[in-house]
Design a protein around this motif. Structure first.
Motif, short mmCIF file in Angstrom:
data_model
loop_
_atom_site.label_atom_id
_atom_site.label_comp_id
_atom_site.label_asym_id
_atom_site.label_seq_id
_atom_site.Cartn_x
_atom_site.Cartn_y
_atom_site.Cartn_z
N ALA A 66 -0.46 -14.48 0.96
CA ALA A 66 0.55 -14.19 1.98
C ALA A 66 0.36 -12.78 2.55
CB ALA A 66 1.95 -14.36 1.42
N SER A 67 -0.20 -11.90 1.75
CA SER A 67 -0.43 -10.53 2.24
C SER A 67 -1.42 -10.51 3.41
CB SER A 67 -0.92 -9.62 1.11
OG SER A 67 -2.12 -10.12 0.57
N ALA A 68 -2.35 -11.46 3.44
CA ALA A 68 -3.29 -11.54 4.56
C ALA A 68 -2.56 -11.94 5.84
CB ALA A 68 -4.40 -12.55 4.27
N VAL A 69 -1.60 -12.84 5.72
CA VAL A 69 -0.80 -13.24 6.88
C VAL A 69 0.09 -12.08 7.31
CG1 VAL A 69 0.80 -14.96 7.80
CG2 VAL A 69 -0.82 -15.60 6.02
N ALA A 70 0.66 -11.37 6.33
CA ALA A 70 1.50 -10.21 6.64
C ALA A 70 0.70 -9.17 7.41
CB ALA A 70 2.05 -9.61 5.35
N THR A 71 -0.51 -8.88 6.97
CA THR A 71 -1.37 -7.92 7.66
C THR A 71 -1.69 -8.41 9.06
OG1 THR A 71 -2.34 -7.23 5.57
CG2 THR A 71 -3.61 -6.74 7.57
N HIS A 72 -1.97 -9.70 9.21
CA HIS A 72 -2.24 -10.30 10.52
C HIS A 72 -1.04 -10.11 11.46
CE1 HIS A 72 -3.90 -13.14 13.43
NE2 HIS A 72 -2.72 -13.75 13.44
N CYS A 73 0.15 -10.13 10.90
CA CYS A 73 1.38 -9.98 11.69
C CYS A 73 1.79 -8.53 11.86
CB CYS A 73 2.52 -10.75 11.03
SG CYS A 73 2.26 -12.52 11.01
N GLY A 74 1.06 -7.61 11.23
CA GLY A 74 1.37 -6.19 11.36
C GLY A 74 2.57 -5.77 10.53
N LEU A 75 2.81 -6.46 9.41
CA LEU A 75 3.95 -6.16 8.55
C LEU A 75 3.48 -5.95 7.13
CD1 LEU A 75 6.35 -9.01 9.76
CD2 LEU A 75 6.46 -6.61 10.42
N SER A 76 4.33 -5.28 6.33
CA SER A 76 4.05 -5.23 4.90
C SER A 76 4.35 -6.59 4.31
CB SER A 76 4.93 -4.17 4.23
OG SER A 76 6.27 -4.61 4.16
N ARG A 77 3.90 -6.83 3.10
CA ARG A 77 4.15 -8.11 2.43
C ARG A 77 5.65 -8.36 2.31
NH1 ARG A 77 5.14 -12.53 0.78
NH2 ARG A 77 4.28 -13.56 -1.02
#
Length: 159
Positions: A66-77
């Motif tokens: 999920a952290s990869a998706v968070a990074t993709h969205c420009g957010l922290s986990r």
């Protein structure tokens, strides 16, 4: 393209009913006026939620945190988890599982691949875990679902 579930009790088999669908499917139905409860339409979702949904749609067969998706969205986990849950009222992990099970439902009705091949194709890397998750959401094993879908009379579970 609905994925159906057979609800069983000890005494009787009941008619199929729809299972809970991935958030973007629910959101699309909400836009068409469906009765879906309090889930936010995707069009009204923040940009980061739309980016997360697009990420899953394009990469759901891959293994990713999920952290990869968070990074993709420009957010922290942490920010991503809170924002996703606030928007769709389910966790990201739950959403990803539902998405993969829905993809498996479609593959089981369209493809003639083995259940194991379909499990791997939709992002499950353990056949037992796939069967457990499929049964949790659909109410039967993937092989039963495939056989049930081939039957002209779907009022009962396939043997």
């Amino acid at each position: 393209l609905t994925c159906q579930r057979i609800m069983t009790t000890e005494e009787t088999l009941l008619q199929p009913r729809e299972i809970e669908m991935p958030a973007e499917i629910l959101a699309e139905e909400a836009l068409r006026g469906g009765s879906l409860g309090a889930i936010a339409p995707l069009a009204d979702a923040p940009g980061d939620a739309r980016r997360a949904i697009a990420f899953v749609a394009s990469r759901y067969p891959d293994k990713f945190p999920a952290s990869a998706v968070a990074t993709h969205c420009g957010l922290s986990r942490f920010q991503f988890s809170r924002a996703f849950h606030a928007t769709f009222r389910i966790t990201f992990r739950e959403y990803l599982l539902r998405y993969r099970v829905r993809a498996a439902c479609q593959a089981l009705t369209q493809d003639h691949d083995s259940v194991t091949a379909i499990a791997y194709a939709v992002g499950f890397h353990d056949g037992s875990y796939f069967a457990r998750m499929f049964r949790r959401y659909i109410g039967m094993l993937p092989s039963q679902y495939a056989r049930w879908h081939e039957r002209p009379d779907r009022s009962t579970v396939a043997p």
